[in-house]
Design an enzyme around this catalytic site. Sequence first.
Site, mmCIF file in Angstrom:
data_model
loop_
_atom_site.group_PDB
_atom_site.id
_atom_site.type_symbol
_atom_site.label_atom_id
_atom_site.label_comp_id
_atom_site.label_asym_id
_atom_site.label_seq_id
_atom_site.Cartn_x
_atom_site.Cartn_y
_atom_site.Cartn_z
ATOM 1 N N GLY A 176 0.807 -1.226 0.000
ATOM 2 C CA GLY A 176 0.000 0.000 0.000
ATOM 3 C C GLY A 176 0.837 1.273 0.000
ATOM 4 O O GLY A 176 0.386 2.310 -0.482
ATOM 5 N N GLU B 184 1.805 1.823 -3.483
ATOM 6 C CA GLU B 184 0.580 2.212 -4.195
ATOM 7 C C GLU B 184 0.243 3.687 -3.956
ATOM 8 O O GLU B 184 -0.176 4.386 -4.867
ATOM 9 C CB GLU B 184 -0.583 1.292 -3.775
ATOM 10 C CG GLU B 184 -0.410 -0.113 -4.352
ATOM 11 C CD GLU B 184 -1.370 -1.134 -3.754
ATOM 12 O OE1 GLU B 184 -1.413 -1.268 -2.515
ATOM 13 O OE2 GLU B 184 -2.090 -1.785 -4.522
HETATM 14 N N1 DAK Z 1 1.962 -3.679 9.046
HETATM 15 C C1 DAK Z 1 2.049 -3.662 10.401
HETATM 16 N N2 DAK Z 1 3.217 -3.615 11.085
HETATM 17 C C2 DAK Z 1 4.340 -3.548 10.363
HETATM 18 C C3 DAK Z 1 4.329 -3.557 8.942
HETATM 19 C C4 DAK Z 1 3.073 -3.610 8.274
HETATM 20 N N3 DAK Z 1 2.945 -3.595 6.927
HETATM 21 N N4 DAK Z 1 5.596 -3.511 8.498
HETATM 22 C C5 DAK Z 1 6.372 -3.464 9.607
HETATM 23 N N5 DAK Z 1 5.623 -3.484 10.712
HETATM 24 C C6 DAK Z 1 6.069 -3.451 12.119
HETATM 25 C C7 DAK Z 1 6.710 -4.788 12.509
HETATM 26 O O1 DAK Z 1 5.717 -5.710 12.866
HETATM 27 C C8 DAK Z 1 7.555 -4.358 13.684
HETATM 28 O O2 DAK Z 1 6.740 -4.195 14.811
HETATM 29 P P1 DAK Z 1 7.121 -4.882 16.241
HETATM 30 O O3 DAK Z 1 7.263 -6.328 15.955
HETATM 31 O O4 DAK Z 1 8.419 -4.207 16.618
HETATM 32 O O5 DAK Z 1 5.985 -4.535 17.131
HETATM 33 C C9 DAK Z 1 8.038 -2.966 13.276
HETATM 34 O O6 DAK Z 1 7.136 -2.515 12.276
HETATM 35 C C10 DAK Z 1 9.432 -2.930 12.693
HETATM 36 O O7 DAK Z 1 9.497 -3.884 11.653
HETATM 37 P P2 DAK Z 1 10.629 -5.031 11.568
HETATM 38 O O8 DAK Z 1 11.155 -5.367 12.917
HETATM 39 O O9 DAK Z 1 10.082 -6.113 10.729
HETATM 40 O O10 DAK Z 1 11.762 -4.236 10.794
HETATM 41 P P3 DAK Z 1 12.874 -4.839 9.822
HETATM 42 O O11 DAK Z 1 13.812 -3.733 9.554
HETATM 43 O O12 DAK Z 1 13.419 -6.103 10.365
HETATM 44 O O13 DAK Z 1 12.106 -5.188 8.483
HETATM 45 C C11 DAK Z 1 10.564 -4.800 6.674
HETATM 46 C C12 DAK Z 1 11.532 -4.176 7.708
HETATM 47 C C13 DAK Z 1 9.834 -3.629 5.992
HETATM 48 C C14 DAK Z 1 11.340 -5.585 5.663
HETATM 49 C C15 DAK Z 1 9.569 -5.717 7.434
HETATM 50 O O14 DAK Z 1 9.006 -4.987 8.515
HETATM 51 C C16 DAK Z 1 8.460 -6.204 6.555
HETATM 52 O O15 DAK Z 1 8.634 -7.131 5.777
HETATM 53 N N6 DAK Z 1 7.273 -5.595 6.732
HETATM 54 C C17 DAK Z 1 6.086 -6.032 6.067
HETATM 55 C C18 DAK Z 1 6.095 -5.625 4.631
HETATM 56 C C19 DAK Z 1 4.799 -6.039 3.993
HETATM 57 O O16 DAK Z 1 4.600 -7.225 3.721
HETATM 58 N N7 DAK Z 1 3.924 -5.088 3.897
HETATM 59 C C20 DAK Z 1 2.529 -5.350 3.569
HETATM 60 C C21 DAK Z 1 2.404 -5.504 2.110
HETATM 61 S S1 DAK Z 1 0.790 -6.018 1.745
HETATM 62 C C22 DAK Z 1 -6.373 -4.123 1.593
HETATM 63 C C23 DAK Z 1 -5.832 -3.306 0.587
HETATM 64 C C24 DAK Z 1 -4.463 -3.286 0.427
HETATM 65 C C25 DAK Z 1 -3.652 -4.078 1.225
HETATM 66 C C26 DAK Z 1 -4.219 -4.885 2.165
HETATM 67 C C27 DAK Z 1 -5.597 -4.937 2.387
HETATM 68 N N8 DAK Z 1 -7.816 -4.156 1.797
HETATM 69 C C28 DAK Z 1 -8.584 -3.175 1.003
HETATM 70 C C29 DAK Z 1 -8.393 -4.914 2.788
HETATM 71 C C30 DAK Z 1 -2.242 -3.969 1.032
HETATM 72 C C31 DAK Z 1 -1.491 -4.876 1.576
HETATM 73 C C32 DAK Z 1 -0.065 -4.623 1.664
HETATM 74 O O17 DAK Z 1 0.429 -3.500 1.706
#
Ligand code: DAK
Length: 259
Positions: free
Chosen positions: A111, A114
């Site tokens: 997002g 996006e």
């Molecule tokens: N959501 C919630 N928390 C998040 C997050 C996210 N997207 N990304 C990071 N955090 C949080 C982590 O959980 C962590 O929190 P604590 O565990 O400390 O409480 C904190 O931020 C720091 O993150 P990391 O410890 O993981 O930090 P690193 O440097 O190790 O890693 C990273 C950074 C960006 C590589 C990693 O955090 C990561 O992979 N994050 C997730 C990336 C991701 O998959 N993002 C989501 C993509 S899917 C929808 C419409 C659109 C969408 C969904 C629904 N509807 C209309 C219903 C879109 C979906 C997406 O965006």
Amino acid sequence: MEYKNLLVELENGILTITLNRPKQLNALNIETFNEINRVLKFADETNEVKAILFTGSGEKAFIAGADIKEFSNFSVKQAKQLSKNGHRTFRKIEKFKKPILAAVNGFALGGGLELAMACHFRIASDNAKFGQPEVNLGLIPGYAGTQRLPMLIGKGNAMELLMTGDMIDAQRAKELGLVNSVTTQEELIPTAKKILKKIMSKSPLAINGIIKTVNAFYNKNKNGFKTEVDVFGESFGTDDFKEGVSAFMEKRKPEFKGK
Ligand code: DAK
């Protein structure tokens, strides 16, 4: 106006909107979406706002995606409705009459990418990382990533990024045309403001015309060539056009009023 998840600052005509949930890497939750809608309304209605700059707080993230914890329990019905709402918000950004630039200062994922893609264009700092990792969660993008990514980087490149869920760095994003330029972290915001200052010195009507006409090219329901004829023709009836031509003849800088 009070915001919980945004820092909003108006300085010299530029409204800087900083996503501010650093503990969650500025992940987008519903509350933040509501606040973005509210600040866009303010920006639209306030004459002092001439341009918008989106960025993220902290040195690590622009926006690391939608808030995974929040959306993990959504039903099919909720997901469809929220996807529609998100599309509406990002379309508002895309169509906004005043220029909107994204200064990507770290992770721009899901997002987050996006939102950046809905902005009129993007610059990035050298630590920025871009990706659509939804596929890793068993999802596809829900805020128009499948539509705007191919528009910006072509079908094959978009398919690869969407299917692998891989992240790319700022240099690769520049090669692909996803961002226009890459700066150091320190220079990102000053560079973004410099670009917006230059754009703000032009006719706001012409800028709005450019946004409308370029967007028309990508809108299947519009004929962009016809839109150009109309917008171009209407420019000839504006004070800004008269001022632009007079200033050229008189060898001085134009002072556009947006009329
Ligand atoms: N959501 C919630 N928390 C998040 C997050 C996210 N997207 N990304 C990071 N955090 C949080 C982590 O959980 C962590 O929190 P604590 O565990 O400390 O409480 C904190 O931020 C720091 O993150 P990391 O410890 O993981 O930090 P690193 O440097 O190790 O890693 C990273 C950074 C960006 C590589 C990693 O955090 C990561 O992979 N994050 C997730 C990336 C991701 O998959 N993002 C989501 C993509 S899917 C929808 C419409 C659109 C969408 C969904 C629904 N509807 C209309 C219903 C879109 C979906 C997406 O965006």
